[in-house]
Structures are given as structure tokens and as C-alpha cells.
Motif scaffolding. Structure first.
Motif, PDB file in Angstrom:
ATOM      1  N   SER A   1      30.869  38.496  40.096  1.00  0.00           N
ATOM      2  CA  SER A   1      31.459  39.263  40.798  1.00  0.00           C
ATOM      3  C   SER A   1      30.379  40.912  41.618  1.00  0.00           C
ATOM      4  O   SER A   1      30.476  41.047  42.412  1.00  0.00           O
TER       5      SER A   1
ATOM      6  N   SER B   1      34.093  41.055  47.066  1.00  0.00           N
ATOM      7  CA  SER B   1      34.244  39.878  47.686  1.00  0.00           C
ATOM      8  C   SER B   1      35.714  39.805  46.868  1.00  0.00           C
ATOM      9  O   SER B   1      35.718  39.925  46.135  1.00  0.00           O
ATOM     10  N   THR B   2      36.509  39.493  47.924  1.00  0.00           N
ATOM     11  CA  THR B   2      38.161  39.069  47.850  1.00  0.00           C
ATOM     12  C   THR B   2      38.250  37.278  47.549  1.00  0.00           C
ATOM     13  O   THR B   2      38.233  36.616  46.821  1.00  0.00           O
ATOM     14  N   ARG B   3      38.350  37.494  49.249  1.00  0.00           N
ATOM     15  CA  ARG B   3      38.815  36.227  49.450  1.00  0.00           C
ATOM     16  C   ARG B   3      38.210  35.074  49.332  1.00  0.00           C
ATOM     17  O   ARG B   3      37.790  33.720  49.140  1.00  0.00           O
TER      18      ARG B   3
END
Ligand code: NCD
Length: 306
Positions: free
Chosen positions: A72, A50-52
Motif C-alpha cells: 500500500s 488510497s482507502t477506497r
């Protein structure tokens, strides 16, 4: 009683209206909220990339004066040693005040919410649901169109595996006069459980393959990426990955106020030349995602009521 967010239906439409009012107030007066979560901790537990979603939750908590911690990837957590989601959720409850979880298995967030004594936010469970993305999408639509309801929305791309699509349809059926057009290759059609739900509720929808055939009818276009990680074989992915490419030429047929949304990340489905079109709303959408998550954190922590 603690409150979690596992599906968008966990809040009534009246509650969502108030949540979006709060998000708009935060957007206009962020300084008034910058100490609201002082002394509170958020754990972000991400078993999938995931980034957002991870960083927007963390940005939201930091913007409220709270603190963040987490992992993460599954390989850096005890999941790699065989710990269950249930046990991890119990443990995180000893360390944090609120937990955000993304997991490749459908239902993982429900399990976490059951075993955690703190509020749990589902940040995506497999191909199932992605409720905070849906809150982001609804807030964006409300700001762009002024209201929720009374529009034709095209959902285009991977409607089979795309959890953002499944969540958004679930949420939109509660508003008046929303017409759905599902645009996908036959292999990536919306799952039967969704069309059955629409049929049961008597909500009209159309299914088509070519974006060009319906472009001029749309008030909103929700583009999605083909979900590579959920394919069973590489060949099918390669065959379907570039099925849709939205470019300036195709945009010529669209209404002057037809906004394009995309949960992002994009791969090839929207050509970068479209980014400069004033109707391209996907980067604004990502910004709305921070405000709505700030509002959600305040509500789940019991610091604001709806
Ligand atoms: C989406 C997701 O993870 O489901 N991304 C996001 O959270 N904004 C969409 C995607 O990965 O295609």
C-alpha cells in the motif's frame, strides 16, 4: 490477447452497458458470484495513498471468492530500492492473475500493462486518469438517472489536477446530450488538452467560477477536493483549499433531483450537514464501486464476456 483497463475508452459504450448490467446483477444476486474467482489471485500495487480504491478492489475480489495480496506504499516495495515499474510488473505476473496499480506518474499503468503478462487495472496514474472511478461514477449515474446522457453535469473544484474529472469527461463525451459546466477558480481550470478535445468534437461546455451562479441548472454536481499532493507550493494550496464549500443553504437553489457525487475523500468542500440530504449520493457511489469492480475483474480474467 489479454485485456487491461488503462483509460475508460478501453471499453466501447456498448461494452460498458453490458458491464453495468453485470454489475447490477451482482448487486442483486451477490451469492451467485461468490465462488466465481476461486483459485485466482489479485495483486494491488499502490505507490500512492488510497482507502477506497485499494480496499474496494480487494473487497470485490474477496466477494468473488478470490484472494488478494499487495503493498500500500512505495516505501514497502522494491521501488524504494530503485526497481522500475516495468520490472515490478513482470514479477507480479509470476505471482498473481490480475494486477491493480496506482502510481504518482502519468503513464505508469500503461508501462505496467506493456510488461505484465496478466491483465492490469489502472487505479490512478498521477493527475491523468482514474478509469475504475469513472466506471463507478457512470454506474452510479445510470442507477440514479436511469440512463447515461441527456443531462447537465457541473464539475466543481480542482479540475486541473483531479484525475477523476479528466477520466469522467473523457467517458461522458461518448453519450448523447451531455452538457458540461466546469466550476473552478481560474488557477484550477480543466487542462487545455481537454477543452481542445471538446472543441474538436463540437461539444458545448461552459466555464464559471461561482457555484451559486449555475446551481439551479444542474442535474448532477460532481464535487472534488483540491489535490494538495499535486501542488507545487503550499501557499497556493492554502489559498485555494476552501474555495468551495457546498452547504445546505447552497443546496436550496438546486433541483429536487440534482444528485451530488464525489469520488471522495472529502476535505471541506461538502459540509457534513449535506450528508443527510437525499440528493447526497456519494456514499452510495462508493458502494456501486465494489459491484462495478467485481464485474470488471470477471471480464478481465475472461470469466465473463461482454
Ligand atoms: C480520488 C483519487 O485518488 O484520484 N480518490 C478516489 O480514488 N476515490 C480522488 C481524490 O483523491 O481526490
Amino acid at each position: 490477447m489479454k485485456r487491461d483497463l488503462i483509460t475508460p475508452l478501453d471499453f466501447s459504450t456498448e461494452e460498458l452497458d453490458k458491464l453495468f448490467d453485470l454489475a447490477d446483477d451482482i448487486r442483486l444476486h451477490p451469492e451467485q458470484y461468490s465462488h466465481a474467482c476461486e483459485g485466482r489471485k489479485m495483486a494491488t500495487c499502490f505507490y500512492e495513498p488510497s482507502t477506497r480504491t485499494r480496499l474496494s478492489h480487494e473487497s470485490a475480489m474477496l466477494g468473488l471468492g478470490g484472494q488478494v495480496m499487495g503493498f500500500s506504499e512505495a516505501s514497502s516495495s522494491s521501488a524504494s530500492k530503485g526497481e522500475s515499474v516495468a520490472d515490478t510488473a513482470r514479477i507480479i505476473s509470476c505471482y498473481a492473475d490480475i494486477m491493480v496499480i496506482r502510481h504518482p506518474k502519468e503513464g505508469a499503468a500503461t508501462v505496467a500493462a506493456h510488461y505484465a503478462s496478466i491483465p492490469v487495472i489502472n487505479a490512478g496514474d498521477g493527475g491523468h486518469q482514474h478509469p475504475t472511478q469513472t466506471l463507478t461514477d457512470l454506474l452510479t449515474i445510470r442507477n440514479l438517472k436511469g440512463t447515461l446522457g441527456g443531462f447537465t453535469i457541473g464539475l466543481c473544484g480542482d479540475l486541473k489536477f483531479g484525475r477523476t474529472v479528466h477520466s469522467l469527461i473523457n467517458a461522458l463525451v461518448r453519450y448523447e446530450n451531455v452538457r458540461f459546466i466546469f466550476i473552478s477558480p481560474p488557477e484550477l481550470k480543466v487542462p487545455d488538452y481537454i477543452t481542445e478535445m471538446l472543441n474538436e468534437k463540437g461539444i458545448a461546455y461552459e466555464e464559471c467560477i461561482r457555484l451559486e451562479d449555475v446551481m439551479s441548472e444542474l442535474d448532477l454536481l460532481y464535487m472534488t477536493r483540491v489535490q494538495k499532493e499535486r501542488f507545487f507550493n503550499e501557499e497556493d494550496y492554502v489559498r485555494l483549499k476552501n474555495f468551495y464549500i457546498l452547504d445546505s443553504e447552497k443546496m436550496k437553489a438546486a433541483k429536487p433531483d440534482m444528485y451530488i457525487l464525489h469520488p471522495l475523500p472529502r476535505v471541506n468542500e461538502i459540509s457534513v450537514e449535506v450528508d443527510d440530504d437525499p440528493r447526497a449520493a456519494y456514499f452510495r457511489q462508493a458502494q456501486f464501486g465494489v459491484y462495478v469492480r467485481m464485474a470488471l475483474i470477471l471480464v478481465l480474467l475472461g470469466l465473463r464476456t461482454l
